[in-house]
Design a protein around this motif. Structure first.
Motif, PDB file in Angstrom:
ATOM      1  N   THR A  61      -0.878  -0.963   7.071  1.00  0.00           N
ATOM      2  CA  THR A  61      -1.567  -0.370   5.922  1.00  0.00           C
ATOM      3  C   THR A  61      -2.131   0.997   6.280  1.00  0.00           C
ATOM      4  O   THR A  61      -1.972   1.966   5.524  1.00  0.00           O
ATOM      5  CB  THR A  61      -2.685  -1.316   5.433  1.00  0.00           C
ATOM      6  N   LEU A  62      -2.761   1.099   7.438  1.00  0.00           N
ATOM      7  CA  LEU A  62      -3.331   2.373   7.862  1.00  0.00           C
ATOM      8  C   LEU A  62      -2.252   3.440   8.070  1.00  0.00           C
ATOM      9  O   LEU A  62      -2.407   4.588   7.627  1.00  0.00           O
ATOM     10  CB  LEU A  62      -4.143   2.185   9.143  1.00  0.00           C
ATOM     11  N   ILE A  63      -1.154   3.061   8.714  1.00  0.00           N
ATOM     12  CA  ILE A  63      -0.055   4.019   8.933  1.00  0.00           C
ATOM     13  C   ILE A  63       0.479   4.523   7.601  1.00  0.00           C
ATOM     14  O   ILE A  63       0.699   5.721   7.417  1.00  0.00           O
ATOM     15  CB  ILE A  63       1.075   3.362   9.754  1.00  0.00           C
ATOM     16  N   ILE A  64       0.702   3.613   6.665  1.00  0.00           N
ATOM     17  CA  ILE A  64       1.254   4.008   5.362  1.00  0.00           C
ATOM     18  C   ILE A  64       0.276   4.907   4.606  1.00  0.00           C
ATOM     19  O   ILE A  64       0.681   5.908   4.004  1.00  0.00           O
ATOM     20  CB  ILE A  64       1.662   2.765   4.545  1.00  0.00           C
ATOM     21  N   ARG A 103      -3.489  -7.549  12.850  1.00  0.00           N
ATOM     22  CA  ARG A 103      -3.032  -6.257  13.387  1.00  0.00           C
ATOM     23  C   ARG A 103      -1.873  -5.693  12.556  1.00  0.00           C
ATOM     24  O   ARG A 103      -1.817  -4.489  12.296  1.00  0.00           O
ATOM     25  CB  ARG A 103      -2.593  -6.412  14.837  1.00  0.00           C
ATOM     26  N   ALA A 104      -0.938  -6.561  12.196  1.00  0.00           N
ATOM     27  CA  ALA A 104       0.208  -6.102  11.401  1.00  0.00           C
ATOM     28  C   ALA A 104      -0.251  -5.573  10.046  1.00  0.00           C
ATOM     29  O   ALA A 104       0.178  -4.506   9.605  1.00  0.00           O
ATOM     30  CB  ALA A 104       1.209  -7.239  11.220  1.00  0.00           C
ATOM     31  N   LEU A 148       8.039   2.438   8.085  1.00  0.00           N
ATOM     32  CA  LEU A 148       6.659   2.285   8.554  1.00  0.00           C
ATOM     33  C   LEU A 148       6.265   0.813   8.644  1.00  0.00           C
ATOM     34  O   LEU A 148       5.540   0.410   9.558  1.00  0.00           O
ATOM     35  CB  LEU A 148       5.693   3.040   7.638  1.00  0.00           C
ATOM     36  N   SER A 149       6.762   0.006   7.715  1.00  0.00           N
ATOM     37  CA  SER A 149       6.508  -1.431   7.788  1.00  0.00           C
ATOM     38  C   SER A 149       7.182  -2.037   9.014  1.00  0.00           C
ATOM     39  O   SER A 149       6.609  -2.901   9.686  1.00  0.00           O
ATOM     40  CB  SER A 149       7.026  -2.122   6.522  1.00  0.00           C
ATOM     41  N   ALA A 150       8.386  -1.578   9.318  1.00  0.00           N
ATOM     42  CA  ALA A 150       9.097  -2.070  10.509  1.00  0.00           C
ATOM     43  C   ALA A 150       8.317  -1.740  11.770  1.00  0.00           C
ATOM     44  O   ALA A 150       8.100  -2.602  12.636  1.00  0.00           O
ATOM     45  CB  ALA A 150      10.496  -1.453  10.565  1.00  0.00           C
ATOM     46  N   VAL A 151       7.852  -0.507  11.876  1.00  0.00           N
ATOM     47  CA  VAL A 151       7.081  -0.086  13.050  1.00  0.00           C
ATOM     48  C   VAL A 151       5.759  -0.841  13.132  1.00  0.00           C
ATOM     49  O   VAL A 151       5.354  -1.294  14.213  1.00  0.00           O
ATOM     50  CB  VAL A 151       6.837   1.446  13.008  1.00  0.00           C
ATOM     51  N   GLY A 152       5.097  -1.004  12.003  1.00  0.00           N
ATOM     52  CA  GLY A 152       3.803  -1.690  12.000  1.00  0.00           C
ATOM     53  C   GLY A 152       3.896  -3.138  12.444  1.00  0.00           C
ATOM     54  O   GLY A 152       3.094  -3.607  13.252  1.00  0.00           O
ATOM     55  N   VAL A 153       4.895  -3.863  11.938  1.00  0.00           N
ATOM     56  CA  VAL A 153       5.024  -5.284  12.283  1.00  0.00           C
ATOM     57  C   VAL A 153       5.465  -5.447  13.734  1.00  0.00           C
ATOM     58  O   VAL A 153       4.892  -6.255  14.477  1.00  0.00           O
ATOM     59  CB  VAL A 153       5.997  -5.996  11.306  1.00  0.00           C
ATOM     60  N   VAL A 163      -6.871   7.447  -4.501  1.00  0.00           N
ATOM     61  CA  VAL A 163      -6.105   6.587  -5.395  1.00  0.00           C
ATOM     62  C   VAL A 163      -4.969   5.925  -4.630  1.00  0.00           C
ATOM     63  O   VAL A 163      -4.734   4.718  -4.748  1.00  0.00           O
ATOM     64  CB  VAL A 163      -5.557   7.391  -6.604  1.00  0.00           C
ATOM     65  N   GLY A 164      -4.273   6.687  -3.810  1.00  0.00           N
ATOM     66  CA  GLY A 164      -3.165   6.149  -3.019  1.00  0.00           C
ATOM     67  C   GLY A 164      -3.630   5.074  -2.064  1.00  0.00           C
ATOM     68  O   GLY A 164      -2.951   4.062  -1.882  1.00  0.00           O
ATOM     69  N   SER A 165      -4.782   5.263  -1.450  1.00  0.00           N
ATOM     70  CA  SER A 165      -5.305   4.261  -0.518  1.00  0.00           C
ATOM     71  C   SER A 165      -5.595   2.951  -1.216  1.00  0.00           C
ATOM     72  O   SER A 165      -5.279   1.876  -0.706  1.00  0.00           O
ATOM     73  CB  SER A 165      -6.581   4.774   0.160  1.00  0.00           C
ATOM     74  N   VAL A 166      -6.191   3.032  -2.396  1.00  0.00           N
ATOM     75  CA  VAL A 166      -6.489   1.817  -3.162  1.00  0.00           C
ATOM     76  C   VAL A 166      -5.191   1.120  -3.554  1.00  0.00           C
ATOM     77  O   VAL A 166      -5.056  -0.101  -3.415  1.00  0.00           O
ATOM     78  CB  VAL A 166      -7.349   2.149  -4.407  1.00  0.00           C
TER      79      VAL A 166
END
Length: 195
Positions: free
Chosen positions: A42-45, A36-37, A139-144, A60-63
């Motif tokens: 990854t999806l949020i970013i 989930r993390a 975004l990483s903080a929120v995701g985790v 390109v950004g997604s990859v």
């Protein structure tokens, strides 16, 4: 955001959670939380960078983000496991959320500092635009932290029988229809009536 106390409902037999360790977890719960993390962050970013660039670099950004997220999950998972083990006795949800948000921010900053220069053909870490950190770190903080919260709530619902992966919930409509079928079924004259 107060959570129901762990002893409010009798936990399932195989639950690792006890009054002494209200936030203990199983290996499968940890792996689900890691997934989930990784997936959520990854999806949020990807979505935020697509919005910030006007969709210009969506493919390109997604990859690039997907490739950057692999080292992040590899680096971050062992630490998250250790943090979870250390906090399993702490009954305060807020403490868990703050610690996992801080850990997610640290992993986001580390990944951004190491991976963005690699994609920019080896430029120094100091040359990475602050915009990358301003977007990726929170975004990483929120995701985790969000992944921890969702995983914890799901585990708690399984404990009290709200989500049982192995059994199906009784279907009230099906039960009612079965009762109607039994009540109004046509009986063959050669068959003895049920009594």
């Amino acid at each position: 955001m107060p959570a129901a106390p762990p002893s409010a409902a009798a936990p399932r037999r195989d639950s690792p959670r006890t009054p002494a360790e209200p936030y203990a977890f199983t290996r499968s719960e940890f792996l689900a939380g890691t997934g989930r993390a990784w997936g959520g962050t990854t999806l949020i970013i990807i979505v935020v960078w697509a919005v910030l660039t006007g969709g210009f670099s969506l493919t390109v950004g997604s990859v690039m983000i997907l490739l950057a997220s692999l080292p992040a999950v590899a680096i971050g998972s062992p630490g998250a496991y250790g943090i979870g083990r250390l906090l399993r006795r702490s009954p305060r949800v807020r403490v868990h959320l703050v610690v996992f948000a801080a850990y997610g921010a640290a992993i986001g900053a580390l990944t951004t500092a190491l991976v963005v220069p690699a994609f920019r053909r080896g430029s120094a870490v100091l040359e990475v635009s602050p915009v990358f950190f301003l977007v990726n770190v929170p975004l990483s903080a929120v995701g985790v932290a969000g992944a921890w919260l969702v995983t914890m709530r799901r585990a708690r619902r399984v404990d009290v029988g709200g989500l049982d992966a192995g059994t199906e919930k009784p279907d009230a409509d099906a039960r009612f229809e079965d009762e109607l079928d039994e009540r109004y079924r046509v009986i063959d004259p050669r068959q003895r009536p049920r009594g």
